[in-house]
Write a protein that holds these residues in place. Structure first.
Motif, PDB file in Angstrom:
ATOM      1  N   LEU A 116     -35.680 -49.265   1.970  1.00 22.92           N
ATOM      2  CA  LEU A 116     -36.186 -50.495   1.359  1.00 22.92           C
ATOM      3  C   LEU A 116     -37.587 -50.327   0.772  1.00 22.92           C
ATOM      4  O   LEU A 116     -37.964 -51.040  -0.152  1.00 22.92           O
ATOM      5  CB  LEU A 116     -36.183 -51.643   2.375  1.00 22.92           C
ATOM      6  N   ALA A 117     -38.339 -49.375   1.298  1.00 19.07           N
ATOM      7  CA  ALA A 117     -39.678 -49.106   0.764  1.00 19.07           C
ATOM      8  C   ALA A 117     -39.622 -48.393  -0.588  1.00 19.07           C
ATOM      9  O   ALA A 117     -40.552 -48.489  -1.380  1.00 19.07           O
ATOM     10  CB  ALA A 117     -40.483 -48.271   1.756  1.00 19.07           C
ATOM     11  N   ALA A 118     -38.517 -47.704  -0.855  1.00 14.08           N
ATOM     12  CA  ALA A 118     -38.384 -46.956  -2.114  1.00 14.08           C
ATOM     13  C   ALA A 118     -36.921 -46.935  -2.543  1.00 14.08           C
ATOM     14  O   ALA A 118     -36.286 -45.878  -2.551  1.00 14.08           O
ATOM     15  CB  ALA A 118     -38.930 -45.548  -1.945  1.00 14.08           C
ATOM     16  N   PRO A 119     -36.347 -48.088  -2.917  1.00 15.31           N
ATOM     17  CA  PRO A 119     -34.912 -48.151  -3.181  1.00 15.31           C
ATOM     18  C   PRO A 119     -34.440 -47.378  -4.408  1.00 15.31           C
ATOM     19  O   PRO A 119     -33.244 -47.127  -4.538  1.00 15.31           O
ATOM     20  CB  PRO A 119     -34.646 -49.649  -3.342  1.00 15.31           C
ATOM     21  N   THR A 120     -35.335 -46.998  -5.294  1.00 16.99           N
ATOM     22  CA  THR A 120     -34.905 -46.235  -6.466  1.00 16.99           C
ATOM     23  C   THR A 120     -35.167 -44.736  -6.311  1.00 16.99           C
ATOM     24  O   THR A 120     -34.877 -43.970  -7.211  1.00 16.99           O
ATOM     25  CB  THR A 120     -35.609 -46.734  -7.751  1.00 16.99           C
ATOM     26  N   ASP A 121     -35.692 -44.338  -5.153  1.00 16.72           N
ATOM     27  CA  ASP A 121     -35.977 -42.930  -4.905  1.00 16.72           C
ATOM     28  C   ASP A 121     -34.711 -42.219  -4.446  1.00 16.72           C
ATOM     29  O   ASP A 121     -34.078 -42.618  -3.468  1.00 16.72           O
ATOM     30  CB  ASP A 121     -37.071 -42.799  -3.842  1.00 16.72           C
ATOM     31  N   GLU A 122     -34.342 -41.191  -5.162  1.00 15.27           N
ATOM     32  CA  GLU A 122     -33.104 -40.463  -4.874  1.00 15.27           C
ATOM     33  C   GLU A 122     -33.089 -39.899  -3.461  1.00 15.27           C
ATOM     34  O   GLU A 122     -32.061 -39.930  -2.784  1.00 15.27           O
ATOM     35  CB  GLU A 122     -32.913 -39.347  -5.892  1.00 15.27           C
ATOM     36  N   LEU A 123     -34.222 -39.410  -2.980  1.00 12.74           N
ATOM     37  CA  LEU A 123     -34.267 -38.816  -1.648  1.00 12.74           C
ATOM     38  C   LEU A 123     -34.026 -39.850  -0.553  1.00 12.74           C
ATOM     39  O   LEU A 123     -33.339 -39.560   0.432  1.00 12.74           O
ATOM     40  CB  LEU A 123     -35.603 -38.100  -1.430  1.00 12.74           C
ATOM     41  N   THR A 124     -34.584 -41.057  -0.698  1.00 11.09           N
ATOM     42  CA  THR A 124     -34.349 -42.076   0.331  1.00 11.09           C
ATOM     43  C   THR A 124     -32.904 -42.551   0.299  1.00 11.09           C
ATOM     44  O   THR A 124     -32.324 -42.842   1.344  1.00 11.09           O
ATOM     45  CB  THR A 124     -35.313 -43.277   0.208  1.00 11.09           C
ATOM     46  N   CYS A 125     -32.314 -42.612  -0.884  1.00 12.88           N
ATOM     47  CA  CYS A 125     -30.898 -42.984  -0.988  1.00 12.88           C
ATOM     48  C   CYS A 125     -30.033 -41.949  -0.290  1.00 12.88           C
ATOM     49  O   CYS A 125     -29.153 -42.287   0.514  1.00 12.88           O
ATOM     50  CB  CYS A 125     -30.473 -43.086  -2.449  1.00 12.88           C
ATOM     51  N   LYS A 126     -30.289 -40.689  -0.592  1.00 10.00           N
ATOM     52  CA  LYS A 126     -29.505 -39.614   0.025  1.00 10.00           C
ATOM     53  C   LYS A 126     -29.757 -39.549   1.528  1.00 10.00           C
ATOM     54  O   LYS A 126     -28.825 -39.277   2.295  1.00 10.00           O
ATOM     55  CB  LYS A 126     -29.845 -38.277  -0.627  1.00 10.00           C
ATOM     56  N   ALA A 127     -30.990 -39.783   1.940  1.00 11.25           N
ATOM     57  CA  ALA A 127     -31.302 -39.749   3.376  1.00 11.25           C
ATOM     58  C   ALA A 127     -30.525 -40.829   4.119  1.00 11.25           C
ATOM     59  O   ALA A 127     -29.961 -40.575   5.192  1.00 11.25           O
ATOM     60  CB  ALA A 127     -32.798 -39.919   3.604  1.00 11.25           C
ATOM     61  N   LEU A 128     -30.466 -42.028   3.566  1.00  8.31           N
ATOM     62  CA  LEU A 128     -29.753 -43.112   4.233  1.00  8.31           C
ATOM     63  C   LEU A 128     -28.253 -42.852   4.271  1.00  8.31           C
ATOM     64  O   LEU A 128     -27.617 -42.967   5.321  1.00  8.31           O
ATOM     65  CB  LEU A 128     -30.053 -44.458   3.568  1.00  8.31           C
ATOM     66  N   THR A 129     -27.677 -42.480   3.145  1.00 10.74           N
ATOM     67  CA  THR A 129     -26.227 -42.246   3.151  1.00 10.74           C
ATOM     68  C   THR A 129     -25.879 -41.026   4.010  1.00 10.74           C
ATOM     69  O   THR A 129     -24.883 -41.042   4.729  1.00 10.74           O
ATOM     70  CB  THR A 129     -25.661 -42.093   1.724  1.00 10.74           C
ATOM     71  N   GLY A 130     -26.712 -39.991   3.976  1.00 14.50           N
ATOM     72  CA  GLY A 130     -26.481 -38.825   4.834  1.00 14.50           C
ATOM     73  C   GLY A 130     -26.571 -39.190   6.310  1.00 14.50           C
ATOM     74  O   GLY A 130     -25.781 -38.712   7.128  1.00 14.50           O
ATOM     75  N   PHE A 131     -27.518 -40.045   6.638  1.00 13.54           N
ATOM     76  CA  PHE A 131     -27.672 -40.518   8.012  1.00 13.54           C
ATOM     77  C   PHE A 131     -26.403 -41.230   8.485  1.00 13.54           C
ATOM     78  O   PHE A 131     -25.935 -41.034   9.605  1.00 13.54           O
ATOM     79  CB  PHE A 131     -28.884 -41.453   8.091  1.00 13.54           C
TER      80      PHE A 131
END
Length: 186
Positions: A116-131
């Protein structure tokens, strides 16, 4: 598609001011509820009034789901549903089987807050879905489900649509859930 494409869903320059404010409210709500979630998780782990602890936990997640619904954050609604399904499965496990799932259930708020702090950042998206794909979950996210959450955006999805090409005719059908969309993919 990558998270870079998500900027189109959120505004030309990334997250728009109203969207920023909505995401900040959701972050604050989740941050405020972390202690409640952890206490409920601890009670489940201790086999202390498990039914009440599960109810407290799922009530918090349901409130987050409702907030996401109000904000049009349908991908995050799917994440909330995923968490609720997993807490129910977790609470039914024997205490000895709960270690890895318990760690994941304790860590998801931090993962969502980072997203939520960086919703357009590819790494945070991948980190959440990978988690959410880690094998310790009772029912981890499949590759298809993760791809659907990641593309185009967890934080902004108005509808799940399926487009069928029948020669010269295109049909667009509204689907009710991420699961239906996954089932509709070739």
């Amino acid at each position: 598609r990558s998270c870079a494409n998500m900027a189109n869903d959120l505004g030309q320059d990334g997250v728009s001011d109203p969207q920023d404010e909505m995401l900040a409210l959701l972050r604050a709500e989740l941050d405020d509820e972390r202690a409640t979630l952890q206490k409920a998780l601890d009670a489940i782990n201790a086999d202390a009034d498990v039914a009440e602890a599960v109810e407290r936990y799922t009530d918090v997640v349901q409130r987050l789901w409702s907030t996401c619904q109000l904000l049009g954050l349908h991908g995050l609604q799917e994440v909330c549903s995923f968490i609720n399904n997993n807490i129910l499965a977790f609470s039914a496990q024997e205490a000895a089987e709960r270690t890895q799932a318990g760690e994941l259930l304790g860590a998801w708020p931090d993962q969502v807050l980072a997203y939520l702090a960086a919703p357009t950042d590819e790494l945070t998206c991948k980190a959440l879905t990978g988690f959410l794909q880690q094998p310790g979950w009772g029912a981890p996210l499949t590759d298809t489900e993760a791809r659907l959450l990641f593309t185009p955006n967890l934080a902004r999805r108005d509808d799940y649509l399926r487009v069928a090409d029948s020669g010269a005719l295109l049909t667009i059908e509204r689907l009710d859930s991420l699961a239906e969309l996954g089932a509709a993919l070739p």
